[in-house]
Design an enzyme around this catalytic site. Structure first.
Site, PDB file in Angstrom:
ATOM      1  N   HIS A   1       0.843  -1.200   0.000  1.00 49.68           N
ATOM      2  CA  HIS A   1       0.000   0.000   0.000  1.00 49.68           C
ATOM      3  C   HIS A   1       0.874   1.245   0.000  1.00 49.68           C
ATOM      4  O   HIS A   1       2.087   1.163   0.081  1.00 49.68           O
ATOM      5  CB  HIS A   1      -0.994  -0.003   1.155  1.00 49.68           C
ATOM      6  CG  HIS A   1      -0.377   0.032   2.534  1.00 49.68           C
ATOM      7  ND1 HIS A   1       0.362  -1.001   3.045  1.00 49.68           N
ATOM      8  CD2 HIS A   1      -0.413   0.969   3.503  1.00 49.68           C
ATOM      9  CE1 HIS A   1       0.758  -0.688   4.278  1.00 49.68           C
ATOM     10  NE2 HIS A   1       0.305   0.500   4.574  1.00 49.68           N
TER      11      HIS A   1
ATOM     12  N   HIS B   1       1.345   3.789   2.046  1.00 48.17           N
ATOM     13  CA  HIS B   1       1.962   4.430   3.210  1.00 48.17           C
ATOM     14  C   HIS B   1       3.484   4.469   3.060  1.00 48.17           C
ATOM     15  O   HIS B   1       4.096   3.531   2.551  1.00 48.17           O
ATOM     16  CB  HIS B   1       1.587   3.676   4.490  1.00 48.17           C
ATOM     17  CG  HIS B   1       0.251   4.096   5.035  1.00 48.17           C
ATOM     18  ND1 HIS B   1      -0.498   3.301   5.860  1.00 48.17           N
ATOM     19  CD2 HIS B   1      -0.452   5.247   4.866  1.00 48.17           C
ATOM     20  CE1 HIS B   1      -1.619   3.933   6.183  1.00 48.17           C
ATOM     21  NE2 HIS B   1      -1.607   5.119   5.594  1.00 48.17           N
TER      22      HIS B   1
ATOM     23  N   ASP C   1       5.840   4.084   5.079  1.00 46.57           N
ATOM     24  CA  ASP C   1       6.636   3.020   5.699  1.00 46.57           C
ATOM     25  C   ASP C   1       6.616   1.739   4.856  1.00 46.57           C
ATOM     26  O   ASP C   1       7.275   0.767   5.180  1.00 46.57           O
ATOM     27  CB  ASP C   1       6.199   2.751   7.160  1.00 46.57           C
ATOM     28  CG  ASP C   1       4.754   2.329   7.296  1.00 46.57           C
ATOM     29  OD1 ASP C   1       3.910   2.846   6.550  1.00 46.57           O
ATOM     30  OD2 ASP C   1       4.455   1.473   8.158  1.00 46.57           O
ATOM     31  N   HIS C   2       5.868   1.773   3.722  1.00 46.30           N
ATOM     32  CA  HIS C   2       5.824   0.613   2.824  1.00 46.30           C
ATOM     33  C   HIS C   2       6.277   0.946   1.404  1.00 46.30           C
ATOM     34  O   HIS C   2       6.664   0.053   0.658  1.00 46.30           O
ATOM     35  CB  HIS C   2       4.413   0.019   2.793  1.00 46.30           C
ATOM     36  CG  HIS C   2       3.980  -0.464   4.141  1.00 46.30           C
ATOM     37  ND1 HIS C   2       4.073  -1.777   4.510  1.00 46.30           N
ATOM     38  CD2 HIS C   2       3.532   0.206   5.226  1.00 46.30           C
ATOM     39  CE1 HIS C   2       3.665  -1.898   5.768  1.00 46.30           C
ATOM     40  NE2 HIS C   2       3.338  -0.703   6.228  1.00 46.30           N
TER      41      HIS C   2
ATOM     42  N   ASP D   1      -0.157  -4.196   5.793  1.00 49.01           N
ATOM     43  CA  ASP D   1      -0.962  -3.724   6.924  1.00 49.01           C
ATOM     44  C   ASP D   1      -2.399  -4.105   6.607  1.00 49.01           C
ATOM     45  O   ASP D   1      -2.847  -3.895   5.484  1.00 49.01           O
ATOM     46  CB  ASP D   1      -0.861  -2.200   7.057  1.00 49.01           C
ATOM     47  CG  ASP D   1       0.526  -1.764   7.503  1.00 49.01           C
ATOM     48  OD1 ASP D   1       1.373  -2.645   7.771  1.00 49.01           O
ATOM     49  OD2 ASP D   1       0.766  -0.539   7.571  1.00 49.01           O
TER      50      ASP D   1
ATOM     51  N   HIS E   1      -5.425  -1.354  11.782  1.00 47.95           N
ATOM     52  CA  HIS E   1      -4.647  -2.593  11.884  1.00 47.95           C
ATOM     53  C   HIS E   1      -5.488  -3.588  12.674  1.00 47.95           C
ATOM     54  O   HIS E   1      -6.423  -3.218  13.379  1.00 47.95           O
ATOM     55  CB  HIS E   1      -3.337  -2.347  12.636  1.00 47.95           C
ATOM     56  CG  HIS E   1      -2.400  -1.419  11.930  1.00 47.95           C
ATOM     57  ND1 HIS E   1      -1.543  -1.833  10.944  1.00 47.95           N
ATOM     58  CD2 HIS E   1      -2.205  -0.091  12.072  1.00 47.95           C
ATOM     59  CE1 HIS E   1      -0.849  -0.797  10.510  1.00 47.95           C
ATOM     60  NE2 HIS E   1      -1.226   0.280  11.172  1.00 47.95           N
TER      61      HIS E   1
ATOM     62  N   HIS F   1       6.418  -5.934  11.065  1.00 48.24           N
ATOM     63  CA  HIS F   1       5.668  -4.706  11.285  1.00 48.24           C
ATOM     64  C   HIS F   1       5.083  -4.638  12.694  1.00 48.24           C
ATOM     65  O   HIS F   1       3.875  -4.555  12.885  1.00 48.24           O
ATOM     66  CB  HIS F   1       4.548  -4.590  10.237  1.00 48.24           C
ATOM     67  CG  HIS F   1       4.011  -3.191  10.049  1.00 48.24           C
ATOM     68  ND1 HIS F   1       3.160  -2.601  10.961  1.00 48.24           N
ATOM     69  CD2 HIS F   1       4.195  -2.285   9.063  1.00 48.24           C
ATOM     70  CE1 HIS F   1       2.837  -1.393  10.523  1.00 48.24           C
ATOM     71  NE2 HIS F   1       3.455  -1.177   9.388  1.00 48.24           N
TER      72      HIS F   1
HETATM   73 ZN   LIG Z   1      -0.086   1.334   6.523  1.00 51.79          ZN
HETATM   74 ZN   LIG Z   2       2.667   0.218   8.006  1.00 52.01          ZN
END
Ligand SMILES: [Zn+2]
Ligand SMILES: [Zn+2]
Length: 783
Positions: free
Chosen positions: A73, A75, A77-78, A191, A414, A436
């Site tokens: 996705h 985000h 952090d990804h 996530d 989440h 994660h």
């Molecule tokens: Zn995310």
């Molecule tokens: Zn994440």
């Protein structure tokens, strides 16, 4: 239909290597290796770190080995380091993400570049540092077109790696990947959330059980409040703050739960007249673009959204807000009294949300609501500890008193413990790799899962749980597993047989309908040692079907796939150009004699027809290969016998070419054209082109002589595109088709074209042209 082939000494290891996101939340990036195939999962950045240290440990792995990179996705952090991977490392694999992710990704990263180039000032030493620019706008745009997209529920297969995208909830476009390599099945959750909210589907349970689950563990064993309670707490807090004249700040990630929060606020405002003179601002440099994207991708959202669109007569999207104003930055914001500001960034590291926090922090009437997951080391996390003072981002020596109220009402989508364990229960993996999550919650989740499954220890159903650290190699031995798919008429026969069995035992029409789908539905086991002998014993598994029948067919291996089928189905199911080391071969094609003749003449110029009567048809190609058709055999298509005396290599090679042509007729784009417009003038043009080709063909017979190949590809293209094909010199051409233009390089066999559809079409034709030109011995022979 699937047959498991057990093979005891074929034990190979599955490797997992975390470059980031292991025992931490941030910079997600995992490598999985199996049977020399390498898949990379995500390429994030760590929001609490800056510059290169925010990257996954790319130096610890040779990225040139990666075949495919799957982005879960948008985000950061990804996906935050993807342009770096594509532009500044030796990575040369293919990159995939969903359409919605790609649409958002572009704006998000541009914004990220903009913010980080300013963000140098926010570093601990306070000095601006241009080197903290991880990549440029150009890097984003240069790599953007090379990112390929995948639809939910569609499966893509590349070099033996097969992957399918499923809804993951979480944010717009987020997906889980179900990956199959050589029979091994891996599910990567990214996530995910199992609760449907106002606009997103909940994460799905894939229909097939994976061997290995790679799951997020953000909330570990924690429990989340149900959404309705969260919403109530949020709106009550906001309402109370405004009633006493306070201001509300909601730091959010520019996209994702921001949109969910806006839907909640909009609805609440519409129900409370006393609030309707209070402004809600959505403050993000991306605000307008974000809204446009959300308005575009309502088709991948859930029924709540579709319903509200139907109710409003589809005139307006639920993201056309009445009470919410989008603003780019604080300069557009007049801070005269109570208001609600939903502002990015979510971690309060800088930007609008940080500016407002610092401005509003001293007033106890004000409220800041933390609505997302706060990453360790960020101001968002710091604030949750309710410090007496906070540091100014502009002047690190300055501290600001913090008296405003802090509420943690997390809409971070989440899974919590209960949701995650019930998901695992349904998915039934035998190995679980946790990623994660910070060490403590992750460790707790691991222990909780192990104790949950402790009774299975030492049994076949044992569940193993791993929580590797970054750069720690995890090797998992995989018991030799070979899966053969039974295809074509062999599968049909089996299905008919199974249908009979089922019909006797059950009277449920639904089950029978299911069987009519000749794709994978029934699993059977084979006794391993017998697989070479082409004799397989199916056994009951997966469902109510029992059979003791033996199967025999040809076992074909392509990449890691084993397909069991009857010889006549080879072409249809394997797309292999095949040959049998025999001087006689039977081929069945779905074409008529004139089409076959046309294809052979295209290749060889002239074929010598010996017989053309009602019962049989026969010709000889190049005085060597005999083609015989029994016309008394009825049914669809032609039953062709190809015979030759294989006394020299040339005869073999020529026969190979003949067979390759016969096999390719069904799939030929020229066939489609020919059969629909038999008398098009292109036909004759192609033919005359081919005539020139014959002399070459004779001298360099079935050889991939370059000029011959160019001619062949050119004529195939001309058959398809007619006058749209404009030659440019000897080895280049341009196709102008509507608005699109494609540049073709015959020598490098490359196509440049902005339209993927057109490019794919041309590339397919080129592939076929090349395949026809090369002798069959260059192809994979597997029979
Ligand atoms: Zn995310
Ligand atoms: Zn994440």
């Amino acid at each position: 239909m699937v047959v498991d082939v057990k093979d005891s000494d074929d034990s190979e290891a599955f490797n997992f290597f975390g470059l980031g996101g292991c025992n931490e939340v941030g910079r997600s990036c995992h490598i999985i290796e199996y049977k020399n195939k390498v898949v990379m999962l995500d390429a994030g950045i760590h929001p609490a770190l800056s510059g290169h240290s925010s990257f996954p440990y790319y130096d610890e792995y040779d990225l040139s080995k990666v075949d495919i990179l799957l982005i879960s996705h948008f985000h950061l952090d990804h996906a935050g380091s993807l342009p770096y991977v594509m532009q500044h490392t030796n990575f040369k694999g293919k990159v995939f993400m969903t359409h919605a992710t790609k649409a958002v990704y572009r704006w998000l990263l541009k914004d990220f570049v903009r913010v980080t180039s300013i963000g140098g000032e926010n570093r601990n030493d306070g000095a601006p540092d241009a080197s903290t620019n991880l990549y440029t706008d150009d890097d984003i745009m240069d790599s953007f077109d090379r990112i390929e997209t995948i639809d939910y529920h569609s499966t893509i297969e590349i070099d033996g790696i097969r992957f399918t995208a499923f809804h993951a909830g979480h944010v717009l476009g987020a997906c889980m990947y179900f990956i199959e390599i050589g029979g091994l099945k891996v599910l990567f959750t990214g996530d995910f959330s199992r609760e449907e909210n106002r606009h997103l589907h909940a994460a799905e349970i894939p229909p097939t059980r994976p061997d290995i689950l790679i799951s997020e563990s953000t909330f570990g064993t924690g429990t989340l409040e149900p959404l309705p309670e969260l919403e109530k707490r949020l709106t009550q807090n906001i309402h109370a703050t405004i009633s006493k004249g306070g201001r509300v700040l909601m730091p959010v990630f520019a996209l994702g739960n921001a949109q969910e929060l806006l839907l909640i606020l909009e609805e609440y405002w519409s129900q409370h007249e006393d609030l309707q003179n209070i402004n809600i601002y959505y403050a993000s440099s991306l605000a307008k673009k974000c809204m446009a994207v959300y308005q575009t991708y309502t088709n991948v959202m859930n029924d709540n959204i579709r319903l509200s669109m139907t109710n409003s007569g589809q005139k307006s999207s639920p993201f056309d807000f009445k009470y919410i104003k989008s603003i780019k930055d604080v300069s557009k914001f007049q801070d005269f009294g109570p208001s609600v500001v939903v502002a990015s960034p979510g971690m309060l590291q800088g930007g609008v949300s940080r500016q407002l926090l610092e401005k509003w922090a001293p007033d106890p009437k004000n409220l800041v609501v933390m609505t997302g997951f706060s990453v360790e080391g960020t101001m968002a996390k710091e604030l949750l500890k309710e410090p007496h003072t906070i540091q100014s981002s502009v002047n690190p020596d300055l501290t600001i008193p913090r008296r405003l109220n802090v509420q943690d009402i997390s809409f971070a989508a989440h899974v919590d413990f209960q949701q995650n364990t019930s998901f695992i229960e349904k998915v039934q993996p035998s190995k679980i790799i946790l990623v994660h999550g910070d060490s403590v919650p992750m460790g707790r989740l691991k222990s909780a899962l192990l104790s949950k499954y402790s009774s299975r220890k030492g049994t076949d159903q044992e569940v193993r749980v791993y929580n590797p650290k970054n750069c720690e190699e995890l090797k998992i031995g995989i018991k030799g597993l070979k899966v053969a798919k039974v295809l074509g008429s062999l599968a049909d026969e089996q299905l008919i047989h199974l249908k009979e069995v089922v019909q006797k035992e059950l009277d449920k029409s639904s089950q029978i309908e299911e069987l009519e789908d000749s794709e994978v539905k029934t699993e059977m086991e084979i006794d391993g040692d017998e697989k070479e002998k082409e004799k397989e014993k199916p056994k009951e598994e997966n469902g109510n079907l029992k059979t003791g029948q033996f199967l025999s067919g040809v076992l074909v291996s392509k990449d890691f796939d084993l397909n069991l089928l009857q010889l006549q189905d080879l072409h249809e199911y394997t797309q292999l150009s095949t040959s049998i080391v025999k001087s006689k071969i039977n081929v069945k094609i779905n074409a008529d004699i004139s089409l076959m003749k046309w294809h052979l003449e295209q290749m060889f110029g002239y074929i010598n027809i010996l017989n053309d009567d009602e019962e049989e048809w026969e010709c000889v190609v190049m005085d060597v290969v005999d083609i015989f058709i029994d016309r008394t055999k009825t049914g669809n298509g032609l039953y062709i016998t190809v015979e030759w005396i294989n006394d020299n290599l040339m005869a073999d090679s020529l026969a190979d070419s003949v067979i390759a042509i016969l096999y390719s007729i069904d799939a030929s784009p020229a066939s489609v054209k020919l059969s629909s417009h038999v008398h098009s003038h292109n036909h004759t043009e192609v033919k005359s082109e081919q005539q020139e080709d014959i002399s070459l063909e004779k001298s360099a017979h079935a050889n991939s002589e370059i000029s011959s190949r160019v001619h062949r590809i050119a004529s195939l293209l001309e058959a398809q595109f007619g006058e749209s094909l404009i030659p440019e010199g000897d080895d280049k051409a341009v196709i102008k088709f509507g608005k699109n233009e494609a540049k073709i390089d015959y020598l490098n066999l490359t196509v440049q074209c902005a339209s993927k559809v057109l490019r794919d079409r041309i590339e397919n034709i080129i592939k076929r042209g090349t395949a026809l030109a090369a002798p069959l011995s260059q192809f994979q022979k597997t029979v």
